[in-house]
Design a protein around this motif. Structure first.
Motif, PDB file in Angstrom:
ATOM      1  N   TYR A 130       0.865  -1.177   0.000  1.00  0.00           N
ATOM      2  CA  TYR A 130       0.000   0.000   0.000  1.00  0.00           C
ATOM      3  C   TYR A 130       0.902   1.227   0.000  1.00  0.00           C
ATOM      4  O   TYR A 130       1.859   1.298   0.781  1.00  0.00           O
ATOM      5  N   VAL A 131       0.603   2.201  -0.849  1.00  0.00           N
ATOM      6  CA  VAL A 131       1.329   3.464  -0.858  1.00  0.00           C
ATOM      7  C   VAL A 131       0.313   4.572  -0.617  1.00  0.00           C
ATOM      8  O   VAL A 131      -0.676   4.678  -1.355  1.00  0.00           O
ATOM      9  N   ASP A 132       0.573   5.358   0.415  1.00  0.00           N
ATOM     10  CA  ASP A 132      -0.354   6.416   0.820  1.00  0.00           C
ATOM     11  C   ASP A 132      -1.772   5.869   0.913  1.00  0.00           C
ATOM     12  O   ASP A 132      -2.719   6.432   0.378  1.00  0.00           O
ATOM     13  N   LYS A 133      -1.888   4.706   1.552  1.00  0.00           N
ATOM     14  CA  LYS A 133      -3.091   3.924   1.875  1.00  0.00           C
ATOM     15  C   LYS A 133      -3.812   3.323   0.671  1.00  0.00           C
ATOM     16  O   LYS A 133      -4.870   2.722   0.810  1.00  0.00           O
ATOM     17  N   THR A 134      -3.215   3.407  -0.518  1.00  0.00           N
ATOM     18  CA  THR A 134      -3.802   2.817  -1.716  1.00  0.00           C
ATOM     19  C   THR A 134      -3.059   1.522  -2.070  1.00  0.00           C
ATOM     20  O   THR A 134      -1.826   1.516  -2.146  1.00  0.00           O
ATOM     21  N   LEU A 135      -3.808   0.451  -2.291  1.00  0.00           N
ATOM     22  CA  LEU A 135      -3.206  -0.829  -2.679  1.00  0.00           C
ATOM     23  C   LEU A 135      -2.617  -0.704  -4.081  1.00  0.00           C
ATOM     24  O   LEU A 135      -3.328  -0.386  -5.034  1.00  0.00           O
ATOM     25  N   VAL A 136      -1.295  -0.931  -4.205  1.00  0.00           N
ATOM     26  CA  VAL A 136      -0.631  -0.814  -5.511  1.00  0.00           C
ATOM     27  C   VAL A 136      -0.030  -2.133  -5.978  1.00  0.00           C
ATOM     28  O   VAL A 136       0.430  -2.225  -7.123  1.00  0.00           O
ATOM     29  N   LEU A 137      -0.015  -3.150  -5.102  1.00  0.00           N
ATOM     30  CA  LEU A 137       0.520  -4.454  -5.479  1.00  0.00           C
ATOM     31  C   LEU A 137      -0.177  -5.511  -4.641  1.00  0.00           C
ATOM     32  O   LEU A 137      -0.313  -5.345  -3.428  1.00  0.00           O
TER      33      LEU A 137
END
Length: 186
Positions: A130-137
């Motif tokens: 998660y990057v800045d609370k967004t799932l990216v992987l």
């Protein structure tokens, strides 16, 4: 690492040893609230990595995205650990990669130099970033054996892939955090 202190802020025994990182302003602008890394500096913790489920989170501000830079790492040279790395497998791309015992995944997320970023990595039957609370992987965790060391930040094993930038508020968890829990850390 919280507020520039390497001591476990929860009062447990998971302290760290500073090897050359220097105090710098944290993401709120507080002087000496974070640590600055470069030139081979790193912090070695007593936090083990050879289990799952687990998670870690970190705030970081990279100076640049050139080369391969290890932010949080538990690799033993020649083996894999649980790691968050800029540019692993695609050097100079600035993309975040997550390593796990027996493999790695390269995300599509590109780090912006000079900007504070929050990353959380979870390990269970899935590897999630998660990057800045967004799932990216979100990929399967296919490894079955563990071969890492205690966590360190700012450097890969043996001085390779030194990170250049600031790190603040590193946290370790003995569970795979949910998306809601990750959001609460942000």
């Amino acid at each position: 690492l919280d507020g520039g202190s390497i001591a476990d802020s929860l009062g447990n025994t998971a302290t760290g040893t500073n090897h050359g990182a220097t105090p710098t302003a944290d993401r709120f602008g507080a002087a000496a609230g974070a640590l600055s890394f470069g030139g081979g500096s790193y912090v070695q913790t007593q936090q083990g990595s050879n289990f799952k489920p687990q998670s870690f989170s970190v705030w970081f501000k990279a100076e640049d995205i050139a080369g391969t830079q290890s932010i949080v790492d538990s690799d033993v040279c020649g083996q894999f650990g649980h790691n968050l790395v800029i540019g692993y497998g695609d050097e100079d791309s600035g993309r975040l990669a997550v390593m796990y015992h027996n493999g790695s995944y390269l995300s599509a997320y590109v780090v912006t130099p000079g900007q504070w970023t929050h990353a959380t990595v979870t390990y269970s039957d899935r590897v999630r970033l998660y990057v800045d609370k967004t799932l990216v992987l979100d990929q399967p965790y296919t490894g079955s054996s563990f071969d890492g060391s205690d966590f360190r930040f700012g450097q890969h094993c043996g001085g390779y892939a030194s990170y250049r930038g600031a790190i603040d508020d590193v946290r370790f968890f003995g569970s795979a955090l949910t998306a809601t829990q990750v959001g609460n850390l942000y």
